[in-house]
Structure formats: C-alpha cells, structure tokens
Design a protein around this motif. Sequence first.
Motif, mmCIF file in Angstrom:
data_model
loop_
_atom_site.group_PDB
_atom_site.id
_atom_site.type_symbol
_atom_site.label_atom_id
_atom_site.label_comp_id
_atom_site.label_asym_id
_atom_site.label_seq_id
_atom_site.Cartn_x
_atom_site.Cartn_y
_atom_site.Cartn_z
ATOM 1 N N GLU A 85 0.915 -1.356 -0.150
ATOM 2 C CA GLU A 85 -0.304 0.253 0.460
ATOM 3 C C GLU A 85 0.932 1.371 -0.085
ATOM 4 O O GLU A 85 0.225 2.392 0.088
ATOM 5 C CB GLU A 85 -0.883 0.436 1.136
ATOM 6 N N ASP A 86 2.418 1.689 0.334
ATOM 7 C CA ASP A 86 3.210 2.127 -0.130
ATOM 8 C C ASP A 86 2.815 2.680 -1.758
ATOM 9 O O ASP A 86 2.873 1.634 -2.106
ATOM 10 C CB ASP A 86 4.528 1.691 0.069
ATOM 11 N N ASN A 87 3.370 3.752 -1.922
ATOM 12 C CA ASN A 87 3.415 4.535 -2.979
ATOM 13 C C ASN A 87 5.093 5.458 -2.890
ATOM 14 O O ASN A 87 5.020 5.999 -2.050
ATOM 15 C CB ASN A 87 2.820 5.382 -4.241
ATOM 16 N N ALA A 145 4.932 7.580 0.429
ATOM 17 C CA ALA A 145 3.181 7.510 0.909
ATOM 18 C C ALA A 145 3.317 5.975 1.672
ATOM 19 O O ALA A 145 2.902 4.918 0.313
ATOM 20 C CB ALA A 145 2.062 7.956 -0.778
ATOM 21 N N ASP A 146 2.307 6.673 2.466
ATOM 22 C CA ASP A 146 2.109 5.066 3.273
ATOM 23 C C ASP A 146 0.932 5.093 3.161
ATOM 24 O O ASP A 146 0.067 5.461 4.119
ATOM 25 C CB ASP A 146 3.321 4.861 4.473
ATOM 26 N N GLY A 147 -0.062 4.367 2.680
ATOM 27 C CA GLY A 147 -1.753 4.148 2.187
ATOM 28 C C GLY A 147 -2.317 3.462 3.389
ATOM 29 O O GLY A 147 -1.723 2.180 3.953
ATOM 30 N N SER A 177 9.313 4.758 4.038
ATOM 31 C CA SER A 177 7.583 4.427 5.126
ATOM 32 C C SER A 177 8.289 3.906 6.426
ATOM 33 O O SER A 177 9.601 3.714 6.678
ATOM 34 C CB SER A 177 7.332 3.087 3.890
ATOM 35 N N ASP A 178 7.200 4.018 7.233
ATOM 36 C CA ASP A 178 7.947 2.952 8.585
ATOM 37 C C ASP A 178 8.476 1.507 8.768
ATOM 38 O O ASP A 178 8.930 1.601 9.486
ATOM 39 C CB ASP A 178 6.415 3.306 9.737
ATOM 40 N N GLY A 179 8.418 1.443 6.966
ATOM 41 C CA GLY A 179 8.245 -0.302 7.352
ATOM 42 C C GLY A 179 9.803 -0.236 7.134
ATOM 43 O O GLY A 179 9.864 -1.505 8.040
ATOM 44 N N LEU A 180 10.419 0.917 6.941
ATOM 45 C CA LEU A 180 12.565 0.561 7.425
ATOM 46 C C LEU A 180 12.620 0.656 8.173
ATOM 47 O O LEU A 180 13.292 -0.237 9.667
ATOM 48 C CB LEU A 180 12.832 1.631 6.517
ATOM 49 N N GLY A 226 7.433 -6.540 8.400
ATOM 50 C CA GLY A 226 6.478 -6.383 9.043
ATOM 51 C C GLY A 226 5.860 -5.947 8.285
ATOM 52 O O GLY A 226 4.056 -5.507 8.258
ATOM 53 N N ASP A 227 5.860 -4.399 7.313
ATOM 54 C CA ASP A 227 5.224 -3.465 6.931
ATOM 55 C C ASP A 227 5.947 -3.741 4.752
ATOM 56 O O ASP A 227 6.498 -3.932 5.238
ATOM 57 C CB ASP A 227 5.520 -2.180 8.109
ATOM 58 N N ASN A 228 5.232 -2.559 4.647
ATOM 59 C CA ASN A 228 5.658 -2.800 3.249
ATOM 60 C C ASN A 228 6.321 -1.156 3.406
ATOM 61 O O ASN A 228 6.414 -0.958 4.854
ATOM 62 C CB ASN A 228 4.483 -1.490 2.741
HETATM 63 MG MG MG Z 1 3.324 1.294 7.001
#
Ligand code: MG
Length: 448
Positions: free
Chosen positions: A20-22, A33-35, A189-192, A228-230
């Motif tokens: 869901e990231d772009n 952007a993290d949707g 994004s917070d996935g990093l 755990g996240d995109n």
């Molecule tokens: Mg995220």
Amino acid sequence: MTTLRVGQATDVGLIRQQNEDNLLVAEPLFAVADGMGGHAAGEVASLAAVEALRSAFHANEPSMAALREGVRQANRAVWDRAVDDDSLTGMGTTMAAAALVGSGDNEVMAIANVGDSRVYLLRDGELSQITEDHSLVQDYVRSGQLTAAEAANHPQRNILTRVLGQAPDVEVDTFEVTPLRGDRFLLASDGLFGEVADETTASVLRRFEDPTDAAKELVRLARAHGGGDNITVVLVDVVDDGDRSGRASAVLAAEPPRTTEGRAGLLTSAARDAQLRELDSDAAPAPASTAVNPLAPDGSWTGRAEEVREPSRITFRVVAFVVVILLIAGAGLAATAWYARNAFYVGLDDERIAIYKGRPGGVLWFKPTLVEHTRLTTDDVAPSRLLQLRDGKVEPSLLEARRYAGRLAEEAASLEIPDSFEEDDEDLTGGSTSTSVVTVPPPPTSTP
Ligand code: MG
C-alpha cells in the motif's frame, strides 16, 4: 546548479498481502506515501496522493509554496475519492516529500510531511531526522511522557494524529535544507525505520555509494529484521552543488579551530549553512510558517561571519579588552596587598608570644613578618588565650597589638597557680595545661 542522483526501492515485506506504499521520483520532486484503509483502499489513497502531488507541483515554478500546495492538493484528491466511493471511506495516506526548489545560489531542498513517513539527511557521515512524526507516541515524546527509545517500541506507535484524506484540508509541516555536495536525503515509510535502527541505516548509507544499491540494501535489511510492513525507500544524493559547499568551506577555513572534535563536526555543518546564507545575501527570507531547519541554526553565526571579514576590528577590541583586564587585575592586586599588610596580630613564635605585621597565615603571597617578641611565653598565658594566639589575634595597629599583649601579661600575673596543683595535674594528665582551665578567672572586660 545542483545535480542530484536518485535511488529507490519498495517491497511488500513478509507479512502484508499488498503493498500500500507508493513512491514518486519526478525530479526535482520526490515522495513516499504509506496508504491505509481496508480492501486495498490504502493503495488507492497513496497512489492518488502521489499523482495529485506530481501534477500540482509541476503546474507551478518549483518553490516551497508549490510543494506545500502540492501536498494539500494530494490531501484533497484522497478526500474527494473517499467521498465519491463508499468502499473507500476512511482511507488515508502519509506523505513525506522533498523537492529541489529555487535557482542559482538560492536553491534549497524543500521538505514537507504529513503522518509518520520520514525524511532523513546524511551529512558528514551523521544521520539526522528532519521531519517530525504526526503520531500519538511522538506527542508523548514531545510532552516528555516517553523517551524516543520507548516510543520506537510502544504498542500505540501506529496511531497517527494527522494523515492525508481525513478532511478537505490539512496542515502541512515544511522544512528547508541548503543542499551541499555529499548530502544524502532519505525518504522512507515506517516499514524501514520500524524494523531497522537508525544507526544501522546510517551505516548502510555511508557504505553504499550508489543510491540504488543503498536503497535495495535497506529494504533487504528491513525484510531480514521481520518485514512486518511494506517498505519504501527513496534516496536523493547531491552529487554537485555548484561549488556552494566549496565557497562556504573557504570562508570557514579562516575560522579558528573548535575546542572539541565532536562539537566541531556539528558546528561545521551548521556554520556552513550559516555561511551559505551569508553568501546568498539576496535570498528572500523563509515564510514565517516554515519550520526552521534544525541543522541550520541562525543568529550568532551571522555575527561570527562579520568578525571573520573584519579581523582588524577584532585585534583592536582584543587589545582594549586585555588592557582593561590588566587594569582590573592590577587594582585587585593592590587592594589585596593593602588588606594583607594593613594589620598586626599577636601570635606564637614557637613558645614565645610575638607581634607580627600582616594577616595570620598570610593572604596569597603576602606573608606576615615578625615585628617583635613580647616577654611572654605559652606558659605565661591562660589556655583559653592560647587557642586565640594560635589562630592569631588581629589588631588594627601595632599599638593595639601591644595593648593586647599587655593585657595577657596582666592576666598571667593574676593567675597565681599553686605549684602543687600543677604537679597533681601533670600526674593525672601527662603534663598538659589544658585541665587547669577551671582555675582561670574571666579576662578583664575593660580596656586599660
Ligand atoms: Mg507502513
């Protein structure tokens, strides 16, 4: 003219079904952007946001205002889509954006954010977070209820206080950084940063020269730490700055060295930005609503730059300052000498009672000097007086000191201690005069 080189990577991670990231790379504009939202709505939100940002920003001259307006248009686009389609109700997205704006010496990296995607800057090997998250835990950190370390692992760290698409308009935070050759901007994004510690990220950014290689390595590490996240990363390197940093360094070279190495590294970056503002004297001031870049404090550095340009004024002021200091020190020394020497005291010279000029023990290097011995010894005076004599009985003049010695002699004559008493006393106490204090009459209170 600033030249940039860009790397990017995005990955669904190991847990989520969809990414869901772009991201947006449309030089000189970059964004992540993290949707969020059910049934793929998050992907719709983040995509709608970056597309709206791109078209709104490129419709105007590149500027901080254009970037801010672009993010507001991105918010509006997500909001409108959600209003039009019931299945998308409640969707939203974060946005972290950077754009090289201005021209010539006035070029700056404009940065904007809403939500918890971040922009970092690696400069001189040090990684700094430029943006501030709009999240509940960040509010706690700001109010002192949590430390940054506690916030990183807090169960409520995913609760955001501001995202795009929740209202027709949104408040956008903006920052400005003067881009210098060697700078590396990281949008993520917070996935990093939810998986990879900032120190590890900094190490990767230092080791991998190619921005695409560095971006891929960061994504690989985020997956290795759990994924755990995109995960989305955009890296923007400043490979040429039109010698802006070279000119700033030349000015800084005239400055004296800093006191410690650690401070030197920090101050050099800040000072360099300050010097750049000096060089860019035609630059328009930043809008009042623009947050000041934490890496570039202003104020005192401007004054410092003036001093560097006019060394002769420094020299004159330094000489005047030294003269004043010497005069003050001389006056202080004279006062000390007067105080130290302008007194007499009655004290002990081994067993003998003596009169000294000066202060007991001396003051600084002004030591007391012996004036005369009295005819008295320690055996002649009352023990209570001995304590006083050991410390030195200060009198304002030689005459007063002699009067005090005379009173001691009168006291000694009135004591008339029996020999037998003293012998008994010695037997009991080992010969000290201290126990005979019971026999001493109170000293006369009137001055002869
Ligand atoms: Mg995220």
